[in-house]
Design a protein around this motif. Structure first.
Motif, PDB file in Angstrom:
ATOM      1  N   VAL A 167       0.837  -1.200   0.000  1.00  0.00           N
ATOM      2  CA  VAL A 167       0.000   0.000   0.000  1.00  0.00           C
ATOM      3  C   VAL A 167       0.868   1.245   0.000  1.00  0.00           C
ATOM      4  O   VAL A 167       0.626   2.202  -0.753  1.00  0.00           O
ATOM      5  CB  VAL A 167      -0.951  -0.003   1.209  1.00  0.00           C
ATOM      6  CG1 VAL A 167      -1.713   1.324   1.300  1.00  0.00           C
ATOM      7  CG2 VAL A 167      -1.927  -1.168   1.124  1.00  0.00           C
ATOM      8  N   ASP A 168       1.910   1.266   0.831  1.00  0.00           N
ATOM      9  CA  ASP A 168       2.781   2.432   0.910  1.00  0.00           C
ATOM     10  C   ASP A 168       3.541   2.669  -0.389  1.00  0.00           C
ATOM     11  O   ASP A 168       3.796   3.823  -0.769  1.00  0.00           O
ATOM     12  CB  ASP A 168       3.777   2.271   2.065  1.00  0.00           C
ATOM     13  CG  ASP A 168       3.118   2.419   3.428  1.00  0.00           C
ATOM     14  OD1 ASP A 168       1.997   2.979   3.492  1.00  0.00           O
ATOM     15  OD2 ASP A 168       3.707   1.974   4.434  1.00  0.00           O
ATOM     16  N   GLU A 169       3.904   1.592  -1.080  1.00  0.00           N
ATOM     17  CA  GLU A 169       4.605   1.749  -2.357  1.00  0.00           C
ATOM     18  C   GLU A 169       3.704   2.379  -3.413  1.00  0.00           C
ATOM     19  O   GLU A 169       4.140   3.247  -4.179  1.00  0.00           O
ATOM     20  CB  GLU A 169       5.135   0.399  -2.831  1.00  0.00           C
ATOM     21  CG  GLU A 169       6.344  -0.097  -2.045  1.00  0.00           C
ATOM     22  CD  GLU A 169       6.729  -1.520  -2.380  1.00  0.00           C
ATOM     23  OE1 GLU A 169       7.914  -1.875  -2.166  1.00  0.00           O
ATOM     24  OE2 GLU A 169       5.858  -2.291  -2.849  1.00  0.00           O
ATOM     25  N   VAL A 170       2.452   1.957  -3.457  1.00  0.00           N
ATOM     26  CA  VAL A 170       1.522   2.565  -4.408  1.00  0.00           C
ATOM     27  C   VAL A 170       1.273   4.026  -4.042  1.00  0.00           C
ATOM     28  O   VAL A 170       1.249   4.909  -4.902  1.00  0.00           O
ATOM     29  CB  VAL A 170       0.197   1.786  -4.471  1.00  0.00           C
ATOM     30  CG1 VAL A 170      -0.768   2.463  -5.451  1.00  0.00           C
ATOM     31  CG2 VAL A 170       0.436   0.345  -4.895  1.00  0.00           C
ATOM     32  N   ARG A 171       1.083   4.283  -2.749  1.00  0.00           N
ATOM     33  CA  ARG A 171       0.845   5.659  -2.315  1.00  0.00           C
ATOM     34  C   ARG A 171       2.005   6.563  -2.718  1.00  0.00           C
ATOM     35  O   ARG A 171       1.795   7.687  -3.221  1.00  0.00           O
ATOM     36  CB  ARG A 171       0.642   5.714  -0.803  1.00  0.00           C
ATOM     37  CG  ARG A 171       0.380   7.137  -0.287  1.00  0.00           C
ATOM     38  CD  ARG A 171       0.297   7.208   1.222  1.00  0.00           C
ATOM     39  NE  ARG A 171      -0.889   6.525   1.736  1.00  0.00           N
ATOM     40  CZ  ARG A 171      -0.862   5.383   2.414  1.00  0.00           C
ATOM     41  NH1 ARG A 171       0.306   4.779   2.646  1.00  0.00           N
ATOM     42  NH2 ARG A 171      -1.974   4.840   2.839  1.00  0.00           N
ATOM     43  N   ALA A 172       3.222   6.101  -2.535  1.00  0.00           N
ATOM     44  CA  ALA A 172       4.389   6.910  -2.879  1.00  0.00           C
ATOM     45  C   ALA A 172       4.427   7.214  -4.375  1.00  0.00           C
ATOM     46  O   ALA A 172       4.764   8.330  -4.789  1.00  0.00           O
ATOM     47  CB  ALA A 172       5.669   6.191  -2.450  1.00  0.00           C
ATOM     48  N   ILE A 173       4.082   6.226  -5.185  1.00  0.00           N
ATOM     49  CA  ILE A 173       4.059   6.434  -6.637  1.00  0.00           C
ATOM     50  C   ILE A 173       2.986   7.441  -7.016  1.00  0.00           C
ATOM     51  O   ILE A 173       3.214   8.346  -7.829  1.00  0.00           O
ATOM     52  CB  ILE A 173       3.835   5.090  -7.358  1.00  0.00           C
ATOM     53  CG1 ILE A 173       5.110   4.241  -7.283  1.00  0.00           C
ATOM     54  CG2 ILE A 173       3.414   5.303  -8.803  1.00  0.00           C
ATOM     55  CD1 ILE A 173       4.929   2.823  -7.766  1.00  0.00           C
ATOM     56  N   VAL A 174       1.794   7.299  -6.440  1.00  0.00           N
ATOM     57  CA  VAL A 174       0.696   8.203  -6.765  1.00  0.00           C
ATOM     58  C   VAL A 174       1.051   9.632  -6.373  1.00  0.00           C
ATOM     59  O   VAL A 174       0.850  10.582  -7.163  1.00  0.00           O
ATOM     60  CB  VAL A 174      -0.600   7.756  -6.070  1.00  0.00           C
ATOM     61  CG1 VAL A 174      -1.698   8.809  -6.254  1.00  0.00           C
ATOM     62  CG2 VAL A 174      -1.072   6.414  -6.625  1.00  0.00           C
ATOM     63  N   GLU A 175       1.555   9.817  -5.177  1.00  0.00           N
ATOM     64  CA  GLU A 175       1.913  11.163  -4.724  1.00  0.00           C
ATOM     65  C   GLU A 175       2.984  11.769  -5.621  1.00  0.00           C
ATOM     66  O   GLU A 175       2.913  12.953  -5.988  1.00  0.00           O
ATOM     67  CB  GLU A 175       2.381  11.120  -3.269  1.00  0.00           C
ATOM     68  CG  GLU A 175       1.249  10.799  -2.286  1.00  0.00           C
ATOM     69  CD  GLU A 175       1.733  10.671  -0.853  1.00  0.00           C
ATOM     70  OE1 GLU A 175       2.971  10.698  -0.637  1.00  0.00           O
ATOM     71  OE2 GLU A 175       0.884  10.535   0.058  1.00  0.00           O
ATOM     72  N   HIS A 176       3.972  10.960  -5.988  1.00  0.00           N
ATOM     73  CA  HIS A 176       5.058  11.418  -6.841  1.00  0.00           C
ATOM     74  C   HIS A 176       4.529  11.809  -8.220  1.00  0.00           C
ATOM     75  O   HIS A 176       4.894  12.863  -8.769  1.00  0.00           O
ATOM     76  CB  HIS A 176       6.107  10.309  -6.967  1.00  0.00           C
ATOM     77  CG  HIS A 176       7.389  10.739  -7.584  1.00  0.00           C
ATOM     78  ND1 HIS A 176       8.328  11.493  -6.911  1.00  0.00           N
ATOM     79  CD2 HIS A 176       7.901  10.525  -8.837  1.00  0.00           C
ATOM     80  CE1 HIS A 176       9.361  11.713  -7.695  1.00  0.00           C
ATOM     81  NE2 HIS A 176       9.136  11.140  -8.880  1.00  0.00           N
ATOM     82  N   ALA A 177       3.663  10.984  -8.779  1.00  0.00           N
ATOM     83  CA  ALA A 177       3.106  11.271 -10.105  1.00  0.00           C
ATOM     84  C   ALA A 177       2.228  12.512 -10.072  1.00  0.00           C
ATOM     85  O   ALA A 177       2.332  13.388 -10.943  1.00  0.00           O
ATOM     86  CB  ALA A 177       2.316  10.070 -10.605  1.00  0.00           C
TER      87      ALA A 177
END
Length: 359
Positions: A167-177
């Motif tokens: 979950v944290d990995e997806v969140r980090a990608i979304v925030e970055h994008a």
């Protein structure tokens, strides 16, 4: 008109139902509960092209999993779902950043480029997973008219290498994008397996962390046919209904796709099927680890086992059980488990593997 009960059917079985394999979860048949749902939806007339009662009810089921803003658009297949979703998220000049191993790059016959007019900007990954740092290798040049504009990051959950984003990995990608003005698409061909692996609801790594749209896979999880584009952020897409039709993904008898999704998603069938497939992959991996000369290549986190073994052994084993090479030159293979894989199937395969390795 003849009574259907008295008419002899020309249909007959053309395969041996006892034959099992580990080539793909697409090889499996239809889950009995899904097959029953198709029969239940049959009979009488329903409005075509998605204006039926089943597709209407599917919207409410989608809300229960992905929030009140979710919009569910059933389509025919996974490639169609991906191409349609990515078109909805991009401008004519847009590009999509994805892993080099992504299905949209490797296994969709060039459909994103040829049918969707999309430029794919790929990034090599060690385990199939993108990171913010890897995304930045391609996230540049927005004002350069000589370069396709990066507008979408597409991730696959679980990945083509059988690994699962946390979950944290997806969140980090979304925030970055999102910080860079890009949207996020999730290819969820095996989204149920990922949720089962993480032991979290599907919303935890989709709408709850800001994913804009996803392709939902049903066929690999027990359906006969059909996938869906699920728009999580309606503000991020444009004219989905028109794009679905333009992309040749609008089913006339859509009730039979929607009824299958209801069977999967209204209760816990989607999760039961995924947990079982994942458990069979774990059983297979545990058995493989005890076989000298066979190496497991990636963490077994969903329903896939990637392994390396002698090429001649794989060729002999393929005559007994179907499976695919992943990298034939390196001796890498992929073994997939499905909702109907049994413990006996796994044990028979392991016995055959040991026998071939011993020759």
């Amino acid at each position: 008109m003849a009574d259907p009960a008295t008419v002899k059917t020309a249909a007959r079985r053309h395969h041996d139902p006892q034959v099992r394999g580990f080539a793909s979860d697409n090889y499996a048949g239809i889950h009995p509960e899904v097959l029953a749902a198709i029969a239940l939806a049959n009979g009488g007339h329903q409005v075509a092209y998605g204006e039926d009662e089943y597709t209407d009810h599917l919207q409410r089921i989608g809300h229960s999993h992905f929030g009140q803003r979710a919009e569910v658009y059933p389509v025919f297949n996974g490639t169609g779902a991906n191409v349609t979703a990515l078109q909805a998220l991009t401008d004519r000049w847009g590009a999509v950043i994805c892993a080099e191993s992504a299905h949209i790059n490797v296994d969709e016959g060039g459909a994103p480029e040829r049918m969707g007019g999309l430029k794919l900007l790929t990034v090599p990954t060690p385990d199939g997973k993108l990171t913010p740092e890897l995304i930045d290798r391609q996230a540049w040049g927005w004002e350069d008219e000589h370069r396709a504009m990066p507008q979408v990051v597409s991730i696959t959950q679980n990945t083509e290498l059988g690994t699962v984003y946390t979950v944290d990995e997806v969140r980090a990608i979304v925030e970055h994008a999102h910080e860079r003005g890009m949207k996020v698409h999730l290819d969820g061909a095996r989204i149920a397996n990922a949720a089962a692996s993480l032991d979290v609801p599907m919303r935890a790594f989709t709408n709850a962390v800001g994913v804009d749209a996803l392709s939902y896979g049903g066929t690999k999880n027990g359906m006969m046919f059909g996938e869906a584009v699920i728009v999580l952020n309606p503000d991020a897409v444009s004219h989905m209904k028109h794009l679905r039709k333009l992309s040749m993904q609008l089913a006339s008898k859509m009730r039979f796709v929607s009824a299958q999704f209801e069977a999967l998603l209204a209760g816990d069938l989607w999760l039961r099927n995924a947990r079982h497939a994942n458990a069979m992959a774990q059983r297979l991996a545990e058995g493989v680890r005890s076989v000298d000369g066979v190496e497991i290549l990636y963490p077994v986190q969903a329903n896939a086992v990637f392994a390396r073994l002698p090429h001649d052994v794989s060729l002999r084993l393929q005559k007994r059980f179907r499976f695919y090479f992943w990298d034939e030159a390196a001796g890498d293979v992929r073994w997939m488990c499905s909702f109907d894989t049994t413990e006996d199937d796994v044990d028979a395969f392991l016995l055959a593997l040991k026998e071939e390795m011993a020759r």
